[in-house]
Design a protein around this motif. Structure first.
Motif, PDB file in Angstrom:
ATOM      1  N   PHE A  66       0.852  -1.181   0.000  1.00 10.01           N
ATOM      2  CA  PHE A  66       0.000   0.000   0.000  1.00 10.01           C
ATOM      3  C   PHE A  66       0.888   1.232   0.000  1.00 10.01           C
ATOM      4  O   PHE A  66       1.860   1.308   0.737  1.00 10.01           O
ATOM      5  N   LYS A  67       0.605   2.174  -0.882  1.00 10.76           N
ATOM      6  CA  LYS A  67       1.338   3.438  -0.919  1.00 10.76           C
ATOM      7  C   LYS A  67       0.405   4.528  -0.413  1.00 10.76           C
ATOM      8  O   LYS A  67      -0.610   4.822  -1.044  1.00 10.76           O
ATOM      9  N   ASN A  68       0.743   5.118   0.720  1.00 11.93           N
ATOM     10  CA  ASN A  68      -0.090   6.151   1.312  1.00 11.93           C
ATOM     11  C   ASN A  68       0.082   7.448   0.517  1.00 11.93           C
ATOM     12  O   ASN A  68       1.178   8.014   0.493  1.00 11.93           O
ATOM     13  N   PRO A  69      -0.972   7.950  -0.120  1.00 11.37           N
ATOM     14  CA  PRO A  69      -0.820   9.157  -0.931  1.00 11.37           C
ATOM     15  C   PRO A  69      -0.614  10.428  -0.099  1.00 11.37           C
ATOM     16  O   PRO A  69      -0.145  11.430  -0.617  1.00 11.37           O
ATOM     17  N   THR A  70      -0.941  10.394   1.198  1.00 14.74           N
ATOM     18  CA  THR A  70      -0.793  11.596   2.029  1.00 14.74           C
ATOM     19  C   THR A  70       0.427  11.526   2.954  1.00 14.74           C
ATOM     20  O   THR A  70       0.538  12.326   3.868  1.00 14.74           O
ATOM     21  N   ARG A  71       1.336  10.570   2.710  1.00 13.07           N
ATOM     22  CA  ARG A  71       2.523  10.425   3.549  1.00 13.07           C
ATOM     23  C   ARG A  71       3.404  11.663   3.445  1.00 13.07           C
ATOM     24  O   ARG A  71       3.624  12.206   2.356  1.00 13.07           O
TER      25      ARG A  71
END
Length: 148
Positions: A66-71
């Motif tokens: 999973f790639k967190n878009p708000t990281r």
């Protein structure tokens, strides 16, 4: 030597295979395409990732992660690097000074971590601080200020 005398080096050019020019050419009949099937037909174009009917690798491998878009990613700067800047005579150390010293890139957000010792009482401006960094800066008589 003149331009009209120039020729390519011996062996550097090859005559191309002339396909579909009759049986006498040695490449007549199917013109090296084999017998039947989509690749033998005119206008054949395969889809991206097509592997001849074999299960394509992008379908074979499982999807995971999973790639967190708000990281939000920070460039870590330790207290020993802040101490080195303080020894150079700076009393107020901000993100601009940290970037000028080459400790962070021009678009990086800076987080100060508590690794190392701070002996100088300095005011440190950064985008984020660890709890141990705040404790060590205040124990040395300085101030940790978070940029907004």
């Amino acid at each position: 030597m003149k331009l009209n005398n120039l020729t390519p080096a011996v062996g550097s050019t090859h005559t191309s295979k002339r396909l579909g020019r009759g049986q006498g050419s040695g490449k007549g009949g199917t013109s090296t395409r084999g017998t039947k099937g989509a690749q033998a037909r005119a206008g054949y174009e395969h889809k991206i990732g097509f592997e001849g009917g074999q299960m394509p690798i992008q379908r074979l491998l499982p999807k995971f992660g999973f790639k967190n878009p708000t990281r939000v990613e920070y460039k870590a700067v330790n207290l020993d690097a802040i101490e080195a800047l303080a020894q150079a005579g700076l009393k107020e150390i901000g993100v601009a000074e940290i970037k000028a010293a080459g400790l962070a890139g021009k678009n990086d957000l800076v987080k100060v971590l508590g690794n190392g010792e701070l002996k100088s009482a300095v005011t440190v401006n950064a985008d984020a601080f660890s709890k141990s960094a705040i404790a060590k800066i205040e124990a040395a008589g300085g101030k940790a200020v978070v940029n907004e």
